[in-house]
Scaffold this active site. Structure first.
Site, PDB file in Angstrom:
ATOM      1  N   GLU A 410       0.834  -1.311  -0.137  1.00 16.87           N
ATOM      2  CA  GLU A 410       0.009  -0.087  -0.179  1.00 16.87           C
ATOM      3  C   GLU A 410       0.837   1.168   0.149  1.00 16.87           C
ATOM      4  O   GLU A 410       1.753   1.316   0.851  1.00 16.87           O
ATOM      5  CB  GLU A 410      -0.602  -0.149   1.189  1.00 16.87           C
ATOM      6  CG  GLU A 410      -1.926   1.052   1.287  1.00 16.87           C
ATOM      7  CD  GLU A 410      -2.913   1.100   2.453  1.00 16.87           C
ATOM      8  OE1 GLU A 410      -3.013  -0.193   2.802  1.00 16.87           O
ATOM      9  OE2 GLU A 410      -3.362   2.246   3.065  1.00 16.87           O
ATOM     10  N   LYS A 594      -6.889  -0.942  11.835  1.00 20.93           N
ATOM     11  CA  LYS A 594      -6.097  -1.197  10.328  1.00 20.93           C
ATOM     12  C   LYS A 594      -5.333  -0.248  10.056  1.00 20.93           C
ATOM     13  O   LYS A 594      -4.105  -0.738   9.686  1.00 20.93           O
ATOM     14  CB  LYS A 594      -7.442  -1.082   9.339  1.00 20.93           C
ATOM     15  CG  LYS A 594      -6.994  -1.825   7.923  1.00 20.93           C
ATOM     16  CD  LYS A 594      -6.035  -0.864   7.124  1.00 20.93           C
ATOM     17  CE  LYS A 594      -5.936  -1.409   5.833  1.00 20.93           C
ATOM     18  NZ  LYS A 594      -5.176  -0.722   4.972  1.00 20.93           N
ATOM     19  N   ASP A 610       5.151 -14.430  11.844  1.00 19.27           N
ATOM     20  CA  ASP A 610       3.698 -14.807  11.270  1.00 19.27           C
ATOM     21  C   ASP A 610       2.766 -13.689  11.489  1.00 19.27           C
ATOM     22  O   ASP A 610       2.326 -13.421  12.670  1.00 19.27           O
ATOM     23  CB  ASP A 610       3.629 -16.123  12.137  1.00 19.27           C
ATOM     24  CG  ASP A 610       2.171 -16.737  12.185  1.00 19.27           C
ATOM     25  OD1 ASP A 610       1.304 -16.182  11.230  1.00 19.27           O
ATOM     26  OD2 ASP A 610       1.938 -17.762  12.490  1.00 19.27           O
ATOM     27  N   HIS A 708      -2.611  10.813  -0.013  1.00 19.73           N
ATOM     28  CA  HIS A 708      -2.728   9.456  -0.663  1.00 19.73           C
ATOM     29  C   HIS A 708      -2.296   9.660  -2.201  1.00 19.73           C
ATOM     30  O   HIS A 708      -1.637   8.850  -3.048  1.00 19.73           O
ATOM     31  CB  HIS A 708      -3.879   8.956  -0.646  1.00 19.73           C
ATOM     32  CG  HIS A 708      -4.036   7.608   0.694  1.00 19.73           C
ATOM     33  ND1 HIS A 708      -4.913   7.054   1.130  1.00 19.73           N
ATOM     34  CD2 HIS A 708      -3.020   7.484   1.575  1.00 19.73           C
ATOM     35  CE1 HIS A 708      -4.802   6.261   2.093  1.00 19.73           C
ATOM     36  NE2 HIS A 708      -3.549   6.411   2.476  1.00 19.73           N
TER      37      HIS A 708
HETATM   38  C1  MEV Z   1      -5.905   2.837   5.419  1.00 18.18           C
HETATM   39  O1  MEV Z   1      -5.022   2.082   4.917  1.00 18.18           O
HETATM   40  C2  MEV Z   1      -5.575   3.178   6.854  1.00 18.18           C
HETATM   41  C3  MEV Z   1      -6.683   4.501   7.419  1.00 18.18           C
HETATM   42  O2  MEV Z   1      -7.972   4.110   7.009  1.00 18.18           O
HETATM   43  C4  MEV Z   1      -6.509   4.358   8.910  1.00 18.18           C
HETATM   44  C5  MEV Z   1      -7.833   5.225   9.723  1.00 18.18           C
HETATM   45  O3  MEV Z   1      -8.615   5.568   9.402  1.00 18.18           O
HETATM   46  O4  MEV Z   1      -7.306   5.525  10.885  1.00 18.18           O
HETATM   47  C6  MEV Z   1      -6.239   5.590   6.812  1.00 18.18           C
END
Ligand code: MEV
Length: 759
Positions: A410, A594, A610, A708
């Site tokens: 990513e 995430k 792992d 991004h």
């Molecule tokens: C994207 O890979 C991760 C985010 O969605 C994390 C977040 O919202 O805190 C930007």
């Protein structure tokens, strides 16, 4: 004296007093040990105004060299004392003595003297002692002795004598929270001698006797059975007497030597049969704990953290080497402009910074895992999958720099983590500690058709056999026991009237532990079945590794969070609000986590660990109280700084598995320079916290898409075939065009190349 080539740099350790505080000032013996956090002197880049200690040390060496008709010292060096004050907070490890020692050592080495020669070290000790006295006034000099001579020393009347560090005595240090101002405590105590002469004399006599008793036990030869028990009992008594003496000094002087936090540690240690006392003047700083085994100290560490929120600093190792030349400069993770370099130049920079031979980076070329090798790893192989392998910069954790390998597909994850690490660096860097490396082996027991004991009786039968079961578990892995690991505890959990889970808690040391846990579970299962009359079901580790967590904190000044269109204070408020959102709402918490796992998984993958185990553990831990919660939270501190912390299970290994055999993972581990799986876990958690910070800062200000998009544009530029400078030019023109797509990138690249050909 032998002549040696001037070294690149010189380092000296910190110190901790094991016994003899206060009494040493009145001529009683003390034991001081060198702690392996090091001050490092290296040539200054200019612009720094040397501190009083640095100037005093340089002056001392200048006079010494002149008296021997040796060349005058060059400019004062630059000193890095980062590990003495992780996150900017001093731990009380004697940084000024270490600075005096390194500056003296630096100038002596610069003049061609060999720091490995005992005569040079003896002179360095005298010079550093004089410099430290000039700059700081009084003090026993024990700290300077430890910084120059290293090891563990008996210190009395200014004379230091090396002591063998007893192999049977385990030592740990607990962070008591606040730095003590040693000089003012000593002044308060000395001032109390006037109004309370008898009580002062009595307290000093108690402290002196305690110190002598301690020294005797510490140096007692261990020759026969029972000697260790006797020596340890004497240490426990000496420490108790020492704390009594300190209590008396506190009463007559008003100096808050035994703070409530320190007393908490002392009491908790005593309840477990261990001895604890302040190391140094008290009032905060460190508490030193003595035990016979590291397992005992780990138990106390676990209790102190879970019950009182107090961290044991396992990375503080005693009896460290003293003043020495270092073969190379310490790694610095601030590689300005690293992202602008091409791949080969980045490898050059990493090789130069880390000392890893340049050729070693060839394992990162495509094909490092041959299809034939892959075919041997898993089933039905038809090829391999390549992923980008990158390096995040700017990470500083517990005062040490790390270049962090990350494997992820990513865009923006690596850049974001590096940027956030730079912001945290502005606040002193990350501060981290770990639980002991304890994992859980589970055995499921089921009662079929009402056979065997009733559930409570089954639990009792197993609990009563605890010692025998642990002994059996211990017999399974002699090599683990030899490495200092092994079974630590047994828990029996009633899941239903017809189902029990038995947990064996196992210290896995630097292994992830899956195989050894599974073997232990399989070995114990028949015995458990026999004890209960139930059937043994599953025998496997638990990935909810909630005994083996990494804990990382960060503090960031608001100005470091400011952006082109927002103030730092707004970013602080936005990030705190974003944290609250995740704390209140599992839907947001999932995305919040995430973002954390973006960083965590990338390092876990790069180091051959792992990542499914880490993912499973992280999410199970996040939901441990029934609601899915964020792994990292953020608050605004009283001083307006942003404060964040993450706690996450870290079932990772540094030995065995892919970490050991996969050449890329091996390179990743070498680049990190971690000494233990706990240290690696701290780095991984710090990258998770940095990833979270970067995401929240963007989300709370300009939104995530802008950043991004510019990184996505670079990815497209590379995908279209741009190389070198073309990448940035093409990315900028793509953004300008408002059409961030592959076809557009190919067209613009064509235009750029045609323009260049025409010029
Ligand atoms: C994207 O890979 C991760 C985010 O969605 C994390 C977040 O919202 O805190 C930007």
């Amino acid at each position: 004296m032998s002549q040696a080539k001037a070294p690149v740099q010189v380092s000296a350790p910190g110190k901790a007093l094991l016994c003899g505080e206060y009494a040493v000032l009145a001529g009683a013996p003390a034991i001081v040990t060198a702690i392996d956090v090091r001050a490092i002197a290296a040539p200054a880049c200019g612009g720094e105004i040397p501190s009083v200690v640095v100037r005093a040390a340089r002056d001392q060496v200048a006079a010494y060299l002149a008296s021997r008709s040796l060349p005058s010292p060059g400019p004062a060096p630059e000193i890095d004392t980062g590990p003495f004050a992780p996150g900017g907070r001093k731990l009380g490890l004697g940084s000024s003595a270490a600075v005096a020692a390194t500056v003296v050592g630096y100038h002596l080495a610069e003049a061609g003297l060999d720091l490995a020669a005992p005569a040079v070290i003896a002179d360095a000790h005298a010079l550093a002692r004089a410099a430290h006295r000039d700059a700081q006034g009084g003090g026993s000099g024990a700290d300077v002795a430890a910084a120059v001579l290293g090891g563990t020393l008996r210190f009395v009347d200014g004379q230091a004598t090396p002591l063998p560090h007893p192999a049977w005595l385990a030592i740990a240090f607990v962070d008591a929270g606040a730095p003590a101002i040693t000089a003012s405590f000593v002044r308060m105590v000395q001032a109390a001698a006037g109004p309370h002469p008898a009580a002062y004399r009595q307290a000093m006599a108690t402290l002196r006797a305690a110190s002598e008793r301690f020294l005797e036990a510490f140096t007692q030869p261990i020759e026969g059975p029972g000697d260790v028990d006797r020596a340890y009992a004497a240490i426990v008594q000496a420490v108790a007497a020492h704390n009594e003496g300190l209590g008396e000094l506190q009463r007559i002087s008003g100096a808050p030597i035994l703070t409530p936090t320190i007393t908490t540690v002392i009491d908790a240690a005593a309840r477990m049969g261990l001895a604890a006392k302040p190391s140094g003047a008290g009032g905060g700083d460190l508490v030193v704990v003595f035990g016979r085994t590291h397992a005992e100290l780990d138990r106390l560490a676990d209790h102190l953290l879970r019950t009182h929120g107090l961290a044991t600093l396992a990375h503080l190792k005693a009896a460290a080497p003293g003043l020495r030349s270092e073969p190379r400069a310490p790694l610095c993770s601030r590689l300005a402009g690293f992202f602008r370099l091409g791949v080969e130049a980045r490898r050059d920079a990493l090789a130069a910074e880390s000392g890893i031979v340049r050729d070693a980076f060839a394992v990162l070329d495509p094909g490092s895992l041959a299809v034939e090798q892959a075919d041997g790893l898993i089933e039905n192989v038809i090829g391999t999958l390549d992923l980008p392998f990158a390096v995040a910069t700017n990470f500083r954790i517990n005062g040490k720099d790390y270049l962090v390998p990350m494997c992820v597909e990513e865009a923006s994850v690596v850049a974001a983590a590096s940027n956030a690490a730079k912001m945290v660096r502005a606040g002193g860097g990350f501060v981290a500690h770990s639980d002991p490396p304890w994992m859980i082996a589970q055995v499921q027991l089921c009662r079929e058709d009402g056979e065997g004991l009733e559930v409570s009786a089954a639990i009792t039968a197993i609990s009563e056999a605890r010692a025998a079961l642990l002994a059996l578990a211990t017999s399974v892995h002699p090599r683990l026991i030899a490495r200092g690991g092994g079974p630590r505890d047994l828990e029996v959990r009633r899941l239903a009237d017809d189902m029990i889970a038995v947990h064996v808690i196992v210290d896995c040391r630097d292994a992830m532990g899956a195989n050894l846990l599974n073997t232990i579970a399989e070995t114990l299962a028949p015995r458990l079945a026999a004890l209960s009359g139930w059937s043994a079901g599953l025998r496997i580790l638990s990935n909810l590794a909630d005994h083996r967590r990494a804990h990382v904190r960060a503090r960031i000044p608001p100005e470091a969070l400011a952006g082109p269109t927002w103030e730092g204070t707004d970013a602080v408020a936005g990030i705190v609000s974003a944290s609250r959102f995740a704390e209140l709402d599992p839907y947001r918490a999932a995305t919040h986590n995430k973002g954390i796992m973006n960083g965590v998984d990338a390092v876990v993958l790069a180091t051959g660990n792992d990542w499914r185990a880490i993912e499973a553990g992280a999410h199970a831990y996040a939901a441990a109280d029934g609601q899915y919660r964020p792994l990292a939270i953020w608050r605004r501190g009283a001083d307006g700084w942003l404060e964040g912390q993450i706690t996450a299970p870290m079932a990772i290994g540094m030995v065995g598995g892919a970490t050991h055999v996969h050449p890329v993972a091996r390179l990743a581990i070498d680049l990190l320079g971690c000494q233990s799986s706990a240290e690696l876990g701290q780095v991984i958690a710090a990258v998770g916290l940095a990833s979270n910070l970067a995401a929240l800062r963007a989300l709370a200000t300009e939104g995530i898409q802008r950043g991004h998009m510019s990184l996505h544009a670079r990815t497209l530029a590379v995908g279209a075939g741009a190389t070198g400078d073309e990448v940035e030019i093409l990315a900028a023109r793509l953004i300008e065009s408002g059409e961030i797509k592959h076809e557009r990138a190919v067209t613009i690249l064509h235009e750029i190349r045609s323009d260049a050909a025409c010029r």
